[in-house]
Design an enzyme around this catalytic site. Structure first.
Site, PDB file in Angstrom:
ATOM      1  N   TRP A   1      10.301 -14.340  20.664  1.00 51.66           N
ATOM      2  CA  TRP A   1      10.213 -15.532  22.085  1.00 51.66           C
ATOM      3  C   TRP A   1       9.509 -14.895  22.791  1.00 51.66           C
ATOM      4  O   TRP A   1       9.365 -13.833  23.085  1.00 51.66           O
ATOM      5  CB  TRP A   1      11.779 -15.256  22.131  1.00 51.66           C
ATOM      6  CG  TRP A   1      11.669 -15.722  23.579  1.00 51.66           C
ATOM      7  CD1 TRP A   1      11.184 -15.609  24.875  1.00 51.66           C
ATOM      8  CD2 TRP A   1      11.718 -17.539  24.297  1.00 51.66           C
ATOM      9  NE1 TRP A   1      12.016 -16.619  26.152  1.00 51.66           N
ATOM     10  CE2 TRP A   1      12.100 -17.434  25.119  1.00 51.66           C
ATOM     11  CE3 TRP A   1      12.516 -18.500  22.685  1.00 51.66           C
ATOM     12  CZ2 TRP A   1      12.312 -19.085  26.161  1.00 51.66           C
ATOM     13  CZ3 TRP A   1      12.154 -19.916  23.454  1.00 51.66           C
ATOM     14  CH2 TRP A   1      12.877 -20.040  24.752  1.00 51.66           C
TER      15      TRP A   1
ATOM     16  N   ASN B   1       8.419 -16.182  26.583  1.00 52.03           N
ATOM     17  CA  ASN B   1       7.909 -17.219  27.766  1.00 52.03           C
ATOM     18  C   ASN B   1       6.900 -17.070  28.917  1.00 52.03           C
ATOM     19  O   ASN B   1       5.960 -16.540  28.661  1.00 52.03           O
ATOM     20  CB  ASN B   1       9.036 -18.452  27.938  1.00 52.03           C
ATOM     21  CG  ASN B   1      10.211 -16.571  28.775  1.00 52.03           C
ATOM     22  OD1 ASN B   1      10.655 -15.541  28.451  1.00 52.03           O
ATOM     23  ND2 ASN B   1      10.618 -16.984  30.216  1.00 52.03           N
ATOM     24  N   ASP B   2       7.446 -16.990  30.530  1.00 48.19           N
ATOM     25  CA  ASP B   2       5.930 -16.916  31.257  1.00 48.19           C
ATOM     26  C   ASP B   2       5.073 -16.382  30.487  1.00 48.19           C
ATOM     27  O   ASP B   2       5.088 -14.772  30.604  1.00 48.19           O
ATOM     28  CB  ASP B   2       6.992 -16.639  32.461  1.00 48.19           C
ATOM     29  CG  ASP B   2       8.108 -17.162  32.879  1.00 48.19           C
ATOM     30  OD1 ASP B   2       8.621 -18.085  31.951  1.00 48.19           O
ATOM     31  OD2 ASP B   2       8.902 -17.215  34.172  1.00 48.19           O
TER      32      ASP B   2
ATOM     33  N   PHE C   1      11.598  -9.330  34.352  1.00 47.61           N
ATOM     34  CA  PHE C   1      11.488 -10.577  34.212  1.00 47.61           C
ATOM     35  C   PHE C   1       9.818 -10.856  35.593  1.00 47.61           C
ATOM     36  O   PHE C   1       9.457 -10.141  35.214  1.00 47.61           O
ATOM     37  CB  PHE C   1      12.499 -11.601  35.400  1.00 47.61           C
ATOM     38  CG  PHE C   1      14.041 -11.710  35.386  1.00 47.61           C
ATOM     39  CD1 PHE C   1      14.350 -11.059  33.588  1.00 47.61           C
ATOM     40  CD2 PHE C   1      14.285 -12.691  35.252  1.00 47.61           C
ATOM     41  CE1 PHE C   1      15.472 -12.016  33.436  1.00 47.61           C
ATOM     42  CE2 PHE C   1      15.333 -13.421  35.209  1.00 47.61           C
ATOM     43  CZ  PHE C   1      16.574 -12.892  33.372  1.00 47.61           C
ATOM     44  N   SER C   2       9.538 -12.206  35.249  1.00 49.27           N
ATOM     45  CA  SER C   2       8.295 -12.125  35.673  1.00 49.27           C
ATOM     46  C   SER C   2       7.413 -11.382  36.421  1.00 49.27           C
ATOM     47  O   SER C   2       8.367 -11.289  37.809  1.00 49.27           O
ATOM     48  CB  SER C   2       7.863 -13.939  36.026  1.00 49.27           C
ATOM     49  OG  SER C   2       7.925 -13.825  34.609  1.00 49.27           O
TER      50      SER C   2
ATOM     51  N   ARG D   1      12.338 -13.357  42.841  1.00 49.51           N
ATOM     52  CA  ARG D   1      12.025 -12.608  41.974  1.00 49.51           C
ATOM     53  C   ARG D   1      10.829 -13.982  42.092  1.00 49.51           C
ATOM     54  O   ARG D   1      10.087 -14.537  42.663  1.00 49.51           O
ATOM     55  CB  ARG D   1      12.731 -12.936  40.287  1.00 49.51           C
ATOM     56  CG  ARG D   1      12.824 -14.633  40.055  1.00 49.51           C
ATOM     57  CD  ARG D   1      13.991 -15.139  38.804  1.00 49.51           C
ATOM     58  NE  ARG D   1      13.991 -16.234  38.482  1.00 49.51           N
ATOM     59  CZ  ARG D   1      15.096 -17.157  38.988  1.00 49.51           C
ATOM     60  NH1 ARG D   1      15.636 -16.549  39.874  1.00 49.51           N
ATOM     61  NH2 ARG D   1      14.853 -18.529  38.614  1.00 49.51           N
ATOM     62  N   ASP D   2      10.008 -12.601  40.249  1.00 50.64           N
ATOM     63  CA  ASP D   2       8.463 -13.503  40.141  1.00 50.64           C
ATOM     64  C   ASP D   2       7.717 -13.771  41.353  1.00 50.64           C
ATOM     65  O   ASP D   2       6.567 -13.983  41.540  1.00 50.64           O
ATOM     66  CB  ASP D   2       8.781 -14.876  40.013  1.00 50.64           C
ATOM     67  CG  ASP D   2       9.752 -15.478  38.958  1.00 50.64           C
ATOM     68  OD1 ASP D   2      10.070 -14.853  38.622  1.00 50.64           O
ATOM     69  OD2 ASP D   2      10.561 -16.450  39.614  1.00 50.64           O
TER      70      ASP D   2
ATOM     71  N   GLU E   1      11.032 -21.368  40.919  1.00 54.79           N
ATOM     72  CA  GLU E   1      10.406 -20.398  40.438  1.00 54.79           C
ATOM     73  C   GLU E   1       8.661 -20.054  40.462  1.00 54.79           C
ATOM     74  O   GLU E   1       7.711 -20.299  40.866  1.00 54.79           O
ATOM     75  CB  GLU E   1      10.691 -20.208  38.774  1.00 54.79           C
ATOM     76  CG  GLU E   1      12.080 -20.575  38.870  1.00 54.79           C
ATOM     77  CD  GLU E   1      12.509 -20.495  37.161  1.00 54.79           C
ATOM     78  OE1 GLU E   1      13.863 -20.124  37.105  1.00 54.79           O
ATOM     79  OE2 GLU E   1      12.229 -21.051  36.578  1.00 54.79           O
TER      80      GLU E   1
HETATM   81  C1  FRU Z   1      10.596 -18.974  34.767  1.00 54.58           C
HETATM   82  C2  FRU Z   1      11.700 -17.763  34.279  1.00 54.58           C
HETATM   83  C3  FRU Z   1      11.272 -17.200  35.594  1.00 54.58           C
HETATM   84  C4  FRU Z   1      11.770 -15.495  35.391  1.00 54.58           C
HETATM   85  C5  FRU Z   1      11.755 -15.820  34.166  1.00 54.58           C
HETATM   86  C6  FRU Z   1      12.802 -14.995  33.246  1.00 54.58           C
HETATM   87  O1  FRU Z   1      10.565 -19.179  33.202  1.00 54.58           O
HETATM   88  O2  FRU Z   1      13.232 -18.694  34.897  1.00 54.58           O
HETATM   89  O3  FRU Z   1      11.625 -17.437  37.333  1.00 54.58           O
HETATM   90  O4  FRU Z   1      11.096 -14.519  36.134  1.00 54.58           O
HETATM   91  O5  FRU Z   1      11.630 -17.320  33.433  1.00 54.58           O
HETATM   92  O6  FRU Z   1      12.347 -14.824  31.339  1.00 54.58           O
END
Ligand code: FRU
Length: 721
Positions: free
Chosen positions: A288, A290-291, A347-348, A419-420, A467
């Protein structure tokens, strides 16, 4: 003859050949209705579900076609499902159960003489998890002969506020139990290959040395035939004797024995050539994604980190995967950069080059590359009870290896799941500024002299935004002395304003460039050389579907952002980076061509990968557009909208003309209107036979001022085998 006779005799008294009595089925939920079971409330509906209900993750592990599933109307609905009375006639009551783990709230109860005498729940009480049903049983021997009823209860309304039950059977044999299992192994190779089956119950797999956990993952371990093997990089522990331990596995499962050691990741033969694999968009080799995270440029290399589950094709076990490119088009996959630890899964976040060694990590000639990320405390057993905090990791060898800062976290918990962090150097005040997501629609700004000590500046609340904030300064195109600060949220919505090192002051309401269905977690590159002067953004194309693929999700194609004056004021424009030209294979050009309804000048062209640009004078037509593999990219003059894959963006004609650009890959269409004034970033599942290309007009004749169709070469990431 005698054997046949004995068999008939045994069956006639309800005994099987092995001497145990036949199972008695109480409910299998295979009918259109619940039959003599009574449903109350809204959660169970009027009859059994056939697998997942709308909005629910895939439900697996039930038998036959149907099951009792209280997700009808989502987690918010409640209800009960009650059996008619039955007599307990066997030692065990076996069943399959999944869903929420809330005793008394999401449960199956056995009731005798008005008392709950047994109860069971599903396995989930936090985000993530799995909708798989798992076998369970109760020993009810002391209740034999009594009359009982079963009640399936859904009284919970929050996350995992539902329950799934199937195949309730009275039996002399208990259903296989879920137990902890372990296996000793001497790590002699670089990888462990984990057999995974998507939809199998998730189990916690730990690598331990003398009871010390080296790493842990939630894995959908394949009970029998795996869909794929995912490689676990164990180079850090080679030569050590470790224990592989799983928290919960069917007692008869051989999954642990089927984990094998391997010299290589053991990628499938056809890696990056699979049917639905994007060919010029970044995807993780397996697992998988994502960001986009930590986007930074250093000495000729663009670094792309990404939210990554190396152990499954669903979200979970967040790591930072890593890839490097010299041209934003051809990527080389590097080993995982950041793995979960006792502070949380990763996380991000963002990345910067500390050219002047302000944080003090430098040790040699290379400038430190610094990653600022969220340690998501509480998202793994190792970090249970810890909050979300902000942390640093650095590399002193151009991103080849990464070291987590010993003083982590550098910014403690503020609120909720803060976060992020996106960090940017503010030259005027000579300090670092962090944009951080706080909670709801609230975001914060923080400042630091050294990346290690942070002080709060202020917060902003931005409706419809959450986010992954970003913050950067840009010149106005055509007037470089004029500069603005732009703040963006995960969905790409943005504010234009000023920033004086203390306070971001927006001058606009929330604005939007992208209107597609799959555009999220945008981030721009840090540290591009001033001689380049570009602002390059990548988004996660959130939500695309890639059934049966060993990977999941893709990145958008990198786009250059520019800030341009328009009649409505300054606006962000997005266009694919020019490096895409290096993928052009063949180009066909048309100029000044009438476009009549029913005609298609592109009828001879077929293919999958395209960069198409056109300018069309709309003339008498009501609608003009392109059709790529059957999917329309259409402009309607009356509505002034550009549409693709069910989404629309407002767009004005300019002097009676419209400009369109479409990047087409195997599973996505990225559409840019009027030089990137709007874009629509969308995923789709292409129809395999449909390979054609079309340009069309409806309702009257239009004119193609210019059309360039370039077929593209694939540029899939390189992996080290
Ligand atoms: C956005 C998010 C971020 C987080 C990450 C976790 O897509 O939800 O806020 O850090 O994905 O995978």
């Amino acid at each position: 003859m005698y054997r046949l006779f004995m068999l008939c005799l045994l069956l006639s008294v309800g005994l099987t050949v092995s001497g145990t009595r036949e199972d008695l089925l109480i409910a299998d939920f295979e009918g259109e209705t619940y039959g003599d079971w009574r449903a109350e409330g809204a959660a169970f509906g009027i009859g059994p579900a056939r697998g997942a209900l709308p909005g629910q993750m895939p439900v697996t592990g039930f038998l036959g076609r149907g099951l009792a599933n209280s997700y009808l109307g989502g987690d918010g609905s409640t209800g009960t499902l009650t059996s008619p009375p039955f007599r307990i006639q066997r030692r065990f009551l076996n069943f399959l159960i999944g869903g929420g783990r809330y005793p008394g709230q999401t449960c199956l109860n056995l009731i005798v003489e008005g008392q709950i005498v047994r109860t069971a729940t599903g396995p989930n009480d936090r985000p993530g998890g799995s909708e798989a049903l798992a076998p369970a049983y109760w020993d009810v021997s002391e209740l034999e002969g009594k009359t009982a009823i079963l009640q399936i209860v859904d009284a919970a309304t929050g996350g995992w506020g539902h329950i799934n039950v199937d195949h309730i059977v009275q039996s002399d044999r208990k259903a296989p139990r879920m137990t902890e299992k372990s296996r000793q192994i001497l790590l002699e190779q670089d990888y462990l290959r984990i057999p995974v089956q998507t939809g199998a119950p998730k189990t916690l797999l730990r690598l331990q040395e003398d009871d010390r956990t080296l790493c842990e993952f939630e894995v959908e371990l394949a009970p029998d035939t795996p869909d794929l093997h995912l490689p676990l990089d164990v180079r850090a522990w080679r030569g050590r004797r470790v224990t592989l331990r799983v928290e919960k596995l069917r007692e008869d499962s051989t999954a642990l024995e089927r984990i094998v050691q391997s010299r290589t990741p053991g990628y499938p033969e056809n890696l990056y050539r699979e049917k639905l694999r994007p060919q010029f968009h970044f995807t993780a080799p397996l697992g998988w994604l994502n960001d986009p995270n930590g986007l930074l440029y250093y000495r000729g290399e663009y670094h792309l980190f990404f939210q990554h589950n190396p152990c499954g094709v669903q979200w979970g076990n967040m790591h930072w995967g890593h890839a490097v490119s010299r041209d934003l088009v051809r990527w080389q996959v590097r080993p995982i950069a950041l793995a979960p630890d006792a502070l949380g899964t990763i996380f991000s976040g963002s990345g910067v080059v500390d050219r002047d060694n302000i944080a003090g990590f430098q040790n040699g000639r290379e400038a430190p590359l610094i990653l600022i990320y969220t340690a998501a405390g509480g998202t793994s057993p190792a970090s249970a009870g810890k909050p979300f905090t902000q942390c640093l990791a650095y590399s002193l060898d151009r991103g080849r290896s990464w070291i987590k800062y010993a003083g982590n976290p550098v910014l403690g918990h503020i609120v909720a799941e803060n976060r992020d962090p996106k960090v940017v150097w503010h030259a005027l005040t000579r300090r670092w500024i962090m944009a951080l997501y706080l909670n709801g629609n609230e975001f914060g700004f923080y400042a630091s002299p050294d990346l290690k000590r942070w002080t709060p500046l202020h917060t902003i609340t931005v409706p419809d935004c959450a986010e992954c904030p970003d913050l950067f300064e840009m010149p106005v195109k055509g007037d470089p002395k004029q500069r603005r600060w732009v703040w963006t949220a995960a969905n790409g919505r943005y504010l234009i304003g000023s920033f004086d090192g203390q306070r971001f002051t927006p001058e606009t309401e929330t604005l939007q460039t992208d209107y597609g269905a799959n555009f999220y977690a945008v981030q721009t590159y840090s540290d591009l050389p001033p001689s380049d002067g570009r602002r390059i953004q990548i988004a996660w194309m959130a939500g695309g579907r890639y059934p049966q693929m060993p990977f999941n999700q893709q990145m958008s194609f990198p786009c250059e952002l520019t800030l341009r004056p328009t009649p409505e004021g300054l606006r962000l424009f997005r266009l694919p980076v020019r490096e895409i030209r290096s993928l052009y294979e063949r180009e066909r050009v048309w100029r000044d061509l009438p476009l009549k309804p029913g005609e298609n000048p592109l009828s001879g062209l077929t293919g999958e990968l395209w960069d198409i640009e056109t300018e069309i004078e709309i003339g008498e037509a009501a609608e003009v557009g392109l059709r790529v593999r059957g999917e329309a990219v259409s402009y309607r003059a009356g509505e002034k909208t550009l549409a693709c894959l069910g989404r629309r963006a407002p767009l004005e004609l300019i002097r009676g003309r419209i400009r369109l650009r479409v990047l087409a890959d195997r599973a996505s269409l990225e559409v840019f209107g009027n030089d990137g004034r709007v874009s629509l970033t969308s995923c789709f599942l292409p129809c395999e036979e449909e390979r054609g290309l079309e340009v069309y007009a409806l309702g009257g004749t239009a004119r193609i001022v210019r059309l360039q169709a370039r077929s593209l070469r694939p540029a899939v990431p390189q992996t080290a085998q």
